[in-house]
Design a protein around this motif. Structure first.
Motif, short mmCIF file in Angstrom:
data_model
loop_
_atom_site.label_atom_id
_atom_site.label_comp_id
_atom_site.label_asym_id
_atom_site.label_seq_id
_atom_site.Cartn_x
_atom_site.Cartn_y
_atom_site.Cartn_z
N LYS A 20 0.84 -1.21 0.00
CA LYS A 20 0.00 0.00 0.00
C LYS A 20 0.87 1.26 0.00
O LYS A 20 0.54 2.26 -0.63
CB LYS A 20 -0.94 0.01 1.20
CG LYS A 20 -1.99 1.12 1.12
CD LYS A 20 -3.00 1.03 2.22
CE LYS A 20 -4.15 1.99 2.00
NZ LYS A 20 -3.74 3.37 1.69
N LYS A 21 1.98 1.21 0.70
CA LYS A 21 2.89 2.36 0.70
C LYS A 21 3.41 2.63 -0.70
O LYS A 21 3.52 3.78 -1.14
CB LYS A 21 4.04 2.11 1.66
CG LYS A 21 5.00 3.30 1.77
CD LYS A 21 6.14 3.01 2.74
CE LYS A 21 7.08 4.21 2.83
NZ LYS A 21 8.24 3.95 3.70
N ASP A 36 0.52 4.28 -2.53
CA ASP A 36 0.26 5.65 -2.05
C ASP A 36 1.32 6.63 -2.55
O ASP A 36 1.02 7.80 -2.79
CB ASP A 36 0.22 5.69 -0.52
CG ASP A 36 -1.00 4.98 0.04
OD1 ASP A 36 -1.99 4.83 -0.71
OD2 ASP A 36 -0.97 4.57 1.22
N GLU A 37 2.55 6.15 -2.68
CA GLU A 37 3.64 7.02 -3.11
C GLU A 37 4.00 6.76 -4.57
O GLU A 37 5.16 6.82 -4.98
CB GLU A 37 4.86 6.80 -2.21
CG GLU A 37 4.57 7.13 -0.75
CD GLU A 37 5.76 6.89 0.15
OE1 GLU A 37 6.85 6.55 -0.37
OE2 GLU A 37 5.62 7.05 1.37
N TRP A 38 2.96 6.51 -5.36
CA TRP A 38 3.13 6.17 -6.77
C TRP A 38 3.96 7.23 -7.50
O TRP A 38 3.76 8.43 -7.35
CB TRP A 38 1.78 6.03 -7.44
CG TRP A 38 1.83 6.11 -8.94
CD1 TRP A 38 1.57 7.19 -9.73
CD2 TRP A 38 2.17 5.04 -9.83
NE1 TRP A 38 1.72 6.88 -11.04
CE2 TRP A 38 2.09 5.56 -11.15
CE3 TRP A 38 2.53 3.71 -9.65
CZ2 TRP A 38 2.35 4.79 -12.26
CZ3 TRP A 38 2.79 2.95 -10.77
CH2 TRP A 38 2.70 3.48 -12.05
N GLU A 63 -5.62 0.88 -6.85
CA GLU A 63 -5.37 2.11 -6.10
C GLU A 63 -4.71 3.15 -7.00
O GLU A 63 -5.12 4.31 -7.04
CB GLU A 63 -4.48 1.81 -4.89
CG GLU A 63 -4.27 2.98 -3.97
CD GLU A 63 -5.38 3.13 -2.95
OE1 GLU A 63 -5.34 4.11 -2.18
OE2 GLU A 63 -6.30 2.29 -2.92
N ARG A 78 -6.81 6.48 -8.17
CA ARG A 78 -6.35 7.74 -7.58
C ARG A 78 -5.60 8.62 -8.57
O ARG A 78 -5.71 9.85 -8.53
CB ARG A 78 -5.46 7.45 -6.37
CG ARG A 78 -6.21 6.98 -5.15
CD ARG A 78 -5.26 6.70 -3.99
NE ARG A 78 -4.44 7.86 -3.66
CZ ARG A 78 -3.48 7.84 -2.73
NH1 ARG A 78 -3.23 6.73 -2.06
NH2 ARG A 78 -2.77 8.93 -2.48
#
Length: 380
Positions: free
Chosen positions: A209-210, A213-215, A243, A247
């Motif tokens: 997930k990190k 989130d920091e794609w 995700e 996003r």
């Protein structure tokens, strides 16, 4: 011979004319000739004075009026004065309902009577309308404005058309976004929120997930999730893809490597015309489509079919190398999953493929027993 009117009846008719506003002295014969009309007009005037009708019923009232011009009597129908005043009051109420509270004189009300009625009917029609589809976009509403002391009538789209248009645009964008997503039906619902955290899977989920989130597509870094079957590697790979797609609007493709190779092999057997009609990639080559998509997820890369010698065919090894190499050189993030340890890539696809994947992916073991912290140097 006509009956000569009595002096008393002529006097009474003259009195009625005076009450009706006719003060000229007319010949007795003319007064007698119009006796019936004079009496009708007079009775109508008396009825108006004693009328107690409410405002709206008064709008339908008319009466006989009379005037004298060039020594002759002229009779006509006129609107009841109560109706005129109540009509103006009704117009003012409608203006207030339309949001116009400025003072408008009677002459302007009469001049824009039809406009006010149209705008009020249009407002009532809009208030009772429950349309939510594209038909609202074609609705034309009559609007009334007040500027520089004057009323102005305008025609425009329904006030709700903007909301409906925005909603339809959002739905269109959502459809386009889904068109940029290639994934089987079973996995479309996989998200981080519905991933079952069991054992050390929580650590794996947190790391994946990190990454999502920091794609950053500039670094071109992907993931390689490895571990025993059934530990949720595919779920997490798809969750990360969804995700990033939802996003950041990144087009993405999910596929199982053996399935991709089978489709590619079948595509090579098709004619050019058949490939052009391919529902998945249109007129694009299947290999180019997978090679160039901004985010690619390849599941079970160690499940490719093998020849009698226990190794993938030379064609398979070449295709995998070309695919990985293209994405490596163009820094296109890729997520791989496999059950075996990453070292198994070497005998399967060669040292070149392994070294490229090692440089372009963070290696994560799904059991949490032996993996580097995310965003550190990939290491086995």
């Amino acid at each position: 011979m006509p009956v000569k009117p009595s002096a008393s009846s002529i006097a009474e008719l003259r009195r009625m004319l005076q009450k009706l506003g006719v003060t000229e002295i007319l010949p007795d014969e003319q007064v007698h000739y119009h006796a019936g009309q004079i009496e009708t007009a007079y009775q109508g005037r008396i009825a108006c004075k004693t009328c107690r009708k409410e405002e709206k019923p008064a709008l339908s009232c008319t009466r006989t009026g009379v005037r004298c011009q060039d020594g002759k009597l002229y009779f006509f129908f006129e609107t009841c004065p109560h109706a005129t005043s109540s009509h103006l009051a009704s117009l003012r109420e409608k203006l207030h309902a339309l949001g116009i509270h400025e003072e408008v004189d009677d002459a302007a009300l009469e001049e824009h009577c039809v406009d006010i009625e149209d705008a009020e009917r249009s407002a009532r029609r809009c208030a009772s309308c429950d349309k939510q589809d594209e038909s609202v976009l074609s609705c034309i509403c009559t609007k009334l404005g007040f500027e520089d002391g004057e009323l102005h009538l305008r025609c425009g789209q329904c006030p709700r058309s903007r909301q409906v248009k925005e909603r339809l645009e959002q739905e269109r964008l959502a459809r386009e976004q889904m068109d940029q997503l290639v994934i089987s039906k079973r996995f479309r619902s996989r998200r981080f929120q519905n991933f079952r955290l069991f054992g050390k899977a929580a650590d794996t989920c947190r790391l994946v997930k990190k990454w999502a989130d920091e794609w950053s597509d500039e670094r071109g870094m992907g993931l390689l999730l490895h571990g025993q079957a059934g530990n949720g590697k595919t779920h997490l790979a798809v969750a990360a893809m969804m995700e990033v797609h939802e996003r950041f609007g990144v087009p993405a493709v999910f596929d199982v490597l053996p399935a991709f190779l089978a489709k590619l092999r079948q595509g090579y057997r098709k004619t050019a015309q058949e490939r052009e009609k391919d529902a998945l990639v249109g007129d694009r080559d299947l290999f180019d489509f997978y090679a160039k998509v901004p985010l690619l997820v390849l599941d079970d890369i160690d499940k490719v079919s093998r020849s009698a010698g226990g190794q993938p065919t030379s064609w398979t090894r070449e295709v995998v190398f070309l695919l990985v190499n293209y994405r490596y050189e163009n820094m296109l993030p890729t997520i791989f999953t496999m059950n075996a340890a990453p070292e198994a890539i070497k005998p399967l696809f060669g040292e070149a493929v392994y070294s490229r994947i090692a440089e372009m992916c963070y290696f994560i073991r799904d059991d949490g027993a032996d993996y580097r912290m995310l965003f550190g140097s990939p290491k086995i």
